[in-house]
Design a protein around this motif. Structure first.
Motif, short mmCIF file in Angstrom:
data_model
loop_
_atom_site.label_atom_id
_atom_site.label_comp_id
_atom_site.label_asym_id
_atom_site.label_seq_id
_atom_site.Cartn_x
_atom_site.Cartn_y
_atom_site.Cartn_z
N ASP A 24 41.25 -83.52 78.66
CA ASP A 24 42.06 -82.42 77.45
C ASP A 24 42.24 -81.21 77.96
N GLN A 25 41.37 -80.14 78.24
CA GLN A 25 41.18 -78.84 78.60
C GLN A 25 42.15 -78.36 79.68
N ILE A 26 42.14 -78.76 80.41
CA ILE A 26 43.04 -79.09 81.65
C ILE A 26 44.44 -78.84 81.54
N THR A 27 44.57 -79.96 80.99
CA THR A 27 45.97 -80.85 80.01
C THR A 27 46.54 -78.74 79.54
N ALA A 28 45.38 -78.69 78.18
CA ALA A 28 46.11 -77.66 76.92
C ALA A 28 46.02 -76.55 78.27
N CYS A 29 45.03 -76.22 79.33
CA CYS A 29 45.61 -74.93 80.13
C CYS A 29 46.86 -74.92 81.09
N ILE A 30 46.84 -75.79 81.20
CA ILE A 30 48.50 -76.36 81.88
C ILE A 30 49.62 -76.68 81.53
N ASP A 31 49.50 -76.70 80.56
CA ASP A 31 50.67 -77.14 79.66
C ASP A 31 51.46 -75.32 78.83
N ALA A 32 49.90 -75.66 78.81
CA ALA A 32 50.30 -73.38 77.57
C ALA A 32 51.22 -72.94 78.97
N GLU A 55 49.04 -81.58 89.30
CA GLU A 55 48.86 -82.69 89.84
C GLU A 55 46.70 -82.63 89.20
N LEU A 56 47.18 -83.21 88.08
CA LEU A 56 45.90 -83.88 87.31
C LEU A 56 45.49 -85.07 87.78
N ASP A 57 44.09 -84.93 88.12
CA ASP A 57 43.00 -86.63 88.86
C ASP A 57 41.96 -86.06 87.98
N ALA A 58 41.95 -86.27 86.43
CA ALA A 58 40.88 -86.68 85.45
C ALA A 58 40.85 -87.85 84.95
N GLU A 59 40.04 -88.23 84.80
CA GLU A 59 39.72 -89.59 83.12
C GLU A 59 39.15 -88.62 82.52
N ARG A 60 39.62 -89.19 81.21
CA ARG A 60 40.00 -88.80 79.58
C ARG A 60 37.94 -89.85 79.00
N GLY A 61 37.47 -88.87 78.34
CA GLY A 61 36.53 -89.09 77.92
C GLY A 61 34.86 -88.26 78.81
N ASN A 62 35.70 -87.88 79.47
CA ASN A 62 34.38 -86.68 80.05
C ASN A 62 34.24 -85.54 79.44
N LEU A 63 32.46 -86.06 78.73
CA LEU A 63 32.78 -84.60 77.70
C LEU A 63 31.82 -84.31 78.04
N VAL A 64 31.65 -82.64 78.04
CA VAL A 64 30.84 -81.43 77.93
C VAL A 64 30.68 -80.48 77.18
N ARG A 65 29.55 -79.26 77.81
CA ARG A 65 29.10 -78.39 76.55
C ARG A 65 29.22 -77.64 77.31
N LEU A 66 30.42 -76.80 77.05
CA LEU A 66 31.02 -74.93 77.98
C LEU A 66 31.67 -74.30 77.11
N ASP A 67 32.30 -73.64 77.53
CA ASP A 67 33.12 -72.26 76.56
C ASP A 67 34.13 -72.52 77.09
N PRO A 68 35.04 -72.81 75.69
CA PRO A 68 36.47 -73.36 75.85
C PRO A 68 37.27 -72.13 76.78
N ARG A 70 46.43 -79.70 93.28
CA ARG A 70 46.20 -80.98 92.46
C ARG A 70 45.24 -80.29 92.35
N VAL A 71 44.48 -80.57 90.58
CA VAL A 71 43.06 -80.58 90.44
C VAL A 71 42.18 -81.78 89.90
N SER A 72 41.58 -81.95 90.59
CA SER A 72 40.59 -83.20 90.38
C SER A 72 39.12 -82.95 89.88
N VAL A 73 38.31 -83.72 89.02
CA VAL A 73 37.67 -83.59 88.53
C VAL A 73 36.57 -84.34 88.56
N ARG A 74 35.31 -84.53 88.99
CA ARG A 74 34.29 -86.01 89.40
C ARG A 74 32.81 -84.82 88.51
#
Length: 529
Positions: free
Chosen positions: A365-373, A381-394, A417-421
């Motif tokens: 969601d964080q990456i999507t919001a950055c791209i959409d803004a 192109e975004l390759d990231a599964e939802r539900g991957n929670l992390v603690r950081l400074d948004p 292409r933005v990929s997350v793992r």
């Protein structure tokens, strides 16, 4: 696969448990061992030489005395016997010869008138013909030619033998025209004396070895104590404690080394202090300049917004002749405003006032919001599964992503292409890779892509960006405890890889109310180019 690793860790722990003074790599231990080896070599050599000299002296003295007495007795007793003595005459002569001061056994052999061999023995049970070596008997019986240099047909011969672990001296001589005589003398007293000497020399060698070890320890302590203090001082200096100094006394080489260390530390402290003062003044100047520029920039920005509205208005109130100039002013004002904001952000990082304000977010969601803004949905192109929670400074993550993706769109090629793992290995965490399909980054540029104000093309020093974007992105990654690396993909294009821990703890000093000083006066979601 874990057993060798565990063994290695166990061996490392065992080595750490060994005191430093007992490790063979310790200079103290090596010095003591060298001293001990030198002392041992010297003591063993001296003892061996002393034992050999004493042994030869004792045996030679005893041997010469016994042979001299035996030869004298042969002349006084055996030589006066008749050419064909009886057994009684030989026995009597042997008893008289054995009664000398040397206390040796005597064996006399002759022939009677009938040509039969007769034997006289002072100690029949202890000394017989069988006790005389064959080679000695042959030498004694061999007649020599009489010459000017040789006045006697028969000579005295001797040999050392061992019987029942007891050393003996066997000698023999023949009277010309008379009997043959042999003597047997025990060297056991001399052997016991030499054994006592060997024990004494062995004890002396052991005491010398112990003494040398103690002396080596004392010398090592005297010599290595200043070296140890110097090592501690150097380690403290390496840790940044530039006021470290050594107490110097004496005029030897170690004292001179300590003085050199103190002088070096003093010069280093002075240079670091000067550099720190200049760096602080430079940061203060940049911060003050940025703050001073913000006030006029605010007014200029307001004016440019009005001018921009007039340009976009349908009435066309702006003179077409000055429209390009107005648009240039609007563009450069925005660029200058971005530059000031970036300089203020860099100043906060340099001053160490930047802080994290962590929150739990869904990384997709964080990456999507950055791209959409930024209206990049069609180009990324975004390759990231939802539900991957992390603690950081948004906010800081948004700055990082905006810079990496914006840089890929501007200098690379679509699609980006933005990929997350996630990497479950120890020490790893969240990995975000941003790849473009452009020409890639030149090899000579790769080491400098994160340098401040660095631009790959020297012929284009003036561009829309300031050259601070990737540097600010890297600093934001570092404050999270992460890292950003740049490389070229084997199939073409550049790849920027962001690695962050999945749980970034806020640094001490963060605002408890969820804001920090870096968030104040900054553009939300802005891109530092």
């Amino acid at each position: 696969m874990t057993e060798p690793h565990d063994k290695h860790r166990g061996w490392t722990a065992a080595k750490r448990a060994i005191p430093a003074g007992l490790r063979f790599t310790s200079l103290r231990l090596r010095l003591v061992v060298v001293f001990a080896l030198v002392a041992l070599t010297a003591a063993v050599s001296a003892s061996g030489i002393a034992y050999w000299l004493n042994r030869e002296a004792v045996l030679t003295r005893t041997q010469d005395s016994a042979l001299s007495d035996f030869q004298q007795e042969m002349q006084n007793r055996a030589a006066v016997l008749p050419a064909h003595p009886t057994q009684g005459e030989l026995q009597h002569a042997a008893d008289l010869m054995a009664d000398s001061s040397q206390h040796f056994s005597v064996l006399l052999i002759g022939t009677d008138e009938n040509g039969r061999r007769v034997v006289g023995n002072s100690d029949l049970d202890a000394f017989t013909v069988a006790d005389v070596p064959r080679s000695l008997r042959d030498a004694v019986d061999k007649k020599q030619r009489i010459t000017d240099g040789n006045k006697h047909a028969y000579h005295l011969y001797w040999q050392r033998t061992t019987r029942d672990d007891t050393p003996y001296l066997v000698g023999g001589a023949k009277v010309d025209g008379g009997p043959t005589g042999y003597m047997l003398k025990s060297l056991e007293p001399e052997a016991k004396d030499l054994s006592s000497l060997a024990w004494s020399l062995g004890i002396a060698t052991a005491l010398a070895l112990i003494g040398s070890a103690l002396l080596a320890q004392a010398a090592a302590t005297t010599v290595l104590k200043p070296v140890h203090r110097l090592g501690i001082a150097a380690r403290r200096l390496g840790e940044g404690k530039l006021d470290t100094r050594l107490h110097v006394s004496g005029t030897d080489e170690l004292a001179e080394l300590s003085r050199t260390f103190n002088k070096t530390a003093e010069n280093l402290e002075k240079k670091v202090a000067d550099m720190t003062a200049r760096d602080e003044a430079s940061r203060r100047f940049v911060a003050d300049m940025s703050h001073e520029l913000r006030t006029p920039l605010t007014a200029i920005t307001a004016v440019t917004e009005v001018l921009e509205e007039e340009l976009d208005a349908e009435t066309g109130s702006v003179d077409p002749m000055i429209e390009p100039a107005v648009r240039l002013v609007v563009s450069e004002t925005r660029r200058l405003n971005d530059l000031v904001e970036n300089l203020m952000e860099v100043t906060r990082f340099d001053a160490g006032t930047a802080r994290l304000v962590v929150d739990t977010v869904d990384i997709a969601d964080q990456i999507t919001a950055c791209i959409d803004a930024r209206a990049w949905l069609d180009a990324v192109e975004l390759d990231a599964e939802r539900g991957n929670l992390v603690r950081l400074d948004p906010r800081r993550l948004d700055v990082i992503l905006a810079n990496l993706i914006g840089n890929a769109l501007k200098h690379g090629g679509s699609p980006v292409r933005v990929s997350v793992r996630t990497e479950p290995q120890e020490g790893a965490g969240l990995v975000i890779a941003v790849r473009d399909h452009g020409p890639g980054i030149p090899e000579d540029v790769l080491p400098h892509v994160f340098d401040r104000f660095y631009k790959a093309s020297a012929s284009r020093p003036r561009s829309e960006g300031s050259g601070l974007g990737l540097s600010i992105a890297l600093e934001n990654a570092h404050i999270h405890g992460g890292e950003i690396t740049a490389a070229n993909h084997p199939e073409g294009g550049a790849v920027f890889t962001l690695r962050l821990p999945v749980d970034a703890a806020p640094l001490p000093g963060s605002d408890p109310d969820g804001t920090d000083d870096t968030a104040k006066d900054s553009q939300e979601g802005g891109v530092a180019k």
